[in-house]
Design a protein around this motif. Sequence first.
Motif, PDB file in Angstrom:
ATOM      1  N   ALA A 126       0.829  -1.205   0.000  1.00 58.94           N
ATOM      2  CA  ALA A 126       0.000   0.000   0.000  1.00 58.94           C
ATOM      3  C   ALA A 126       0.864   1.256   0.000  1.00 58.94           C
ATOM      4  O   ALA A 126       0.541   2.250  -0.668  1.00 58.94           O
ATOM      5  N   VAL A 127       1.971   1.217   0.732  1.00 57.91           N
ATOM      6  CA  VAL A 127       2.889   2.363   0.754  1.00 57.91           C
ATOM      7  C   VAL A 127       3.501   2.578  -0.627  1.00 57.91           C
ATOM      8  O   VAL A 127       3.589   3.713  -1.122  1.00 57.91           O
ATOM      9  N   ILE A 128       3.921   1.500  -1.271  1.00 57.62           N
ATOM     10  CA  ILE A 128       4.499   1.617  -2.615  1.00 57.62           C
ATOM     11  C   ILE A 128       3.465   2.178  -3.590  1.00 57.62           C
ATOM     12  O   ILE A 128       3.781   3.009  -4.449  1.00 57.62           O
ATOM     13  N   ILE A 132       6.371   6.340  -1.414  1.00 54.91           N
ATOM     14  CA  ILE A 132       7.223   6.041  -0.257  1.00 54.91           C
ATOM     15  C   ILE A 132       7.620   7.356   0.409  1.00 54.91           C
ATOM     16  O   ILE A 132       8.689   7.931   0.162  1.00 54.91           O
ATOM     17  N   THR A 133       6.721   7.842   1.248  1.00 55.98           N
ATOM     18  CA  THR A 133       6.914   9.076   2.012  1.00 55.98           C
ATOM     19  C   THR A 133       6.359   8.836   3.412  1.00 55.98           C
ATOM     20  O   THR A 133       5.638   7.855   3.642  1.00 55.98           O
ATOM     21  N   PRO A 134       6.669   9.706   4.379  1.00 58.38           N
ATOM     22  CA  PRO A 134       6.056   9.541   5.713  1.00 58.38           C
ATOM     23  C   PRO A 134       4.535   9.515   5.652  1.00 58.38           C
ATOM     24  O   PRO A 134       3.888   8.712   6.334  1.00 58.38           O
ATOM     25  N   TRP A 135       3.949  10.410   4.837  1.00 60.54           N
ATOM     26  CA  TRP A 135       2.498  10.395   4.705  1.00 60.54           C
ATOM     27  C   TRP A 135       2.032   9.101   4.041  1.00 60.54           C
ATOM     28  O   TRP A 135       1.015   8.520   4.427  1.00 60.54           O
ATOM     29  N   GLY A 136       2.788   8.646   3.035  1.00 61.83           N
ATOM     30  CA  GLY A 136       2.436   7.400   2.371  1.00 61.83           C
ATOM     31  C   GLY A 136       2.473   6.223   3.324  1.00 61.83           C
ATOM     32  O   GLY A 136       1.643   5.314   3.237  1.00 61.83           O
ATOM     33  N   LYS A 139      -0.747   6.679   5.512  1.00 57.07           N
ATOM     34  CA  LYS A 139      -1.952   6.426   4.715  1.00 57.07           C
ATOM     35  C   LYS A 139      -1.991   4.973   4.247  1.00 57.07           C
ATOM     36  O   LYS A 139      -3.064   4.350   4.175  1.00 57.07           O
ATOM     37  N   GLY A 140      -0.824   4.407   3.933  1.00 56.17           N
ATOM     38  CA  GLY A 140      -0.774   3.011   3.524  1.00 56.17           C
ATOM     39  C   GLY A 140      -1.221   2.076   4.630  1.00 56.17           C
ATOM     40  O   GLY A 140      -1.866   1.051   4.377  1.00 56.17           O
ATOM     41  N   LEU A 141      -0.874   2.420   5.878  1.00 53.15           N
ATOM     42  CA  LEU A 141      -1.316   1.608   7.014  1.00 53.15           C
ATOM     43  C   LEU A 141      -2.839   1.601   7.103  1.00 53.15           C
ATOM     44  O   LEU A 141      -3.457   0.550   7.308  1.00 53.15           O
TER      45      LEU A 141
END
Length: 626
Positions: A126-128, A132-136, A139-141
């Motif tokens: 989901a992060v990819i 790949i950022t702190p927000w990503g 939000k990916g979590l």
Amino acid sequence: MSPSLGQEKGPIEVPDPVLSGIEFSVSVPGDSSLAARGAPTLRVAGASFSLSYDATEGAWTADDVSVASSGSANVEVVANDAVLRSTTTRTIPGWLSILPPLLAIGMALLYRRVVPALFFGIWVGAVIAIGITPWGAFKGLLDSFQVYVLNAMSSSSHVAIILFSLMIGGMVGIISKNGGTLGIVERLTGWASDSKRGQMVTGVLGVSIFFDDYANTLIVGNTMRPVTDRLRISREKLAYVVDSTAAPIATLAFVTTWIGYQVGLLGTAIQNIDGFAQGAYSVFLSSLPYNFYPLLTLFFVFLVAYSGLDFGPMYQAERRARETGEVLGKEAKIDEAASEGEELQPPDGTPFRAVNAVIPILVLVGGVLGGLYATGVQAAGVDAPLRDIIGEANSYTALMWGSILGVLVAAALSIGQGILDLEQTVEAWYEGLKSMLFAMIILVLAWALSNITEVLHTADFLVSVLGEWLPPGVVPALIFVLAAATAFATGSSWGTMGILMPLVVPLVWAVLVQNGMDDPSHYHILYSSVSCVLAGSVWGDHCSPISDTTILSSMASGCDHVEHVRTQLPYALSVGTVAIVFGTLPAGFGMPWWVGLLVGAALLYGLLKVVGTPVDTAEAPAEAPA
């Protein structure tokens, strides 16, 4: 908006993200009036691609789009240098797409905890997909649960499998509480008096329930577990026999729930071939003899059972079970309700009548078969051949019908004979259902991870890496490896078939045409390639700890999932290696298929004789400890 495959972003439908150097499709909704200002073209990251109008879809499409470098890419529809529509997409390196399944597999094997491994893989994916950022990362979590897990549970077919599994668990709870299961144990152990016969009986049951791999796994595993426990057969061995008979027989039998899917894929692929007139079902039947891995897997299951020889981690598990009666390792992680089953022990004085378990199981099987026929007739017509009727059947509907009928019959037998009252029957059903809940969590997470691999185009990347160079003689073997790698990484044999079959069949035909081999004398390469998509998918599925059928085998057998994968892997790798080296590869160069099967069987026999060690079965069978 969370990324998804084929997501519409403004007036242009473009995948987000896409992989650098990997072709993808772009669709521009609209009618032919889009060409009013001149022939439209697609411009992506400065490169131009032709658009063609599809009146059926009502959209302009480009199917060979690619972006060379990573980063943000502008996607524009241009006519006479005027930008008519525009959007953006994000391009990522292809190797990132295989990171989530690799991390999930690695964590599952390293830490022996499947749930956190799967969820971590989903999170990374989901992060990819977002960036790949702190927000990503944050939000990916959230998307891991809110988007991907939810999507996995929103599929009607997935919900049907969950309900079927829960109902099977509930039925098993009732027939355990009413003494029916112990009645089967007493009957079967009369013939299955030792571990060899116990394994043979399990294998025969696995082959007998050929019509669906899910039903096979759940019925055989749950039914035979008390028998194999009493015979001191390890849960690891039970899970291996269950797993290694379910999918192989389902992909080989002429009339199964797999047929409609496989033949449907073949039919679509063959439509794109000029000069090839053979029908899809005929191609499927012609490909069966080249299905070396499923055929040799079934042979090896019975060879291991009959010989009493084992090797690798499976030997250690079998020795533990024979010597100590511990059918599970001390550190095994399974659901307590499934491993102990104290709540499902029959009340004192309960008669152990096998009929109270056999009848519900027969009703379950008959209900599934009847459901397959009823839904198949509705789809294919009453005058259609039986194979077409079963092929067109709705297997999920049939499974649900069979499972609820099995539960109701088990309850009626228990209450009608006065063995259990209504409250006890409901409690037994609930206790059986609870034993499936943890496995259902794993199954949903496996589906969610499969969704992640679809979003990240994992299969497309594997195809691009492994499928660039395909000389005719080695085409089937390379396809086998490609299918196995894809199924291993995605955890889905059906998903792998769906992805590869439409690509492989036209590709193989193009290779044959290019080499002047597009005549019937070389059709064996096409047949073998088709079989290798199916066989490679099953092999990769067998080896993958994130496969749904592998998970179901562990669940139904009451086996620690990681231990099931660890003990089965040497056997699956051995059979797969023999199948590809001595079956698939020579067949690609014209060796008759039956020679490959004979050579493969002989080599597996020799391998087991050389590396296998007899498991001491001299001790009398005893009850496995609770």
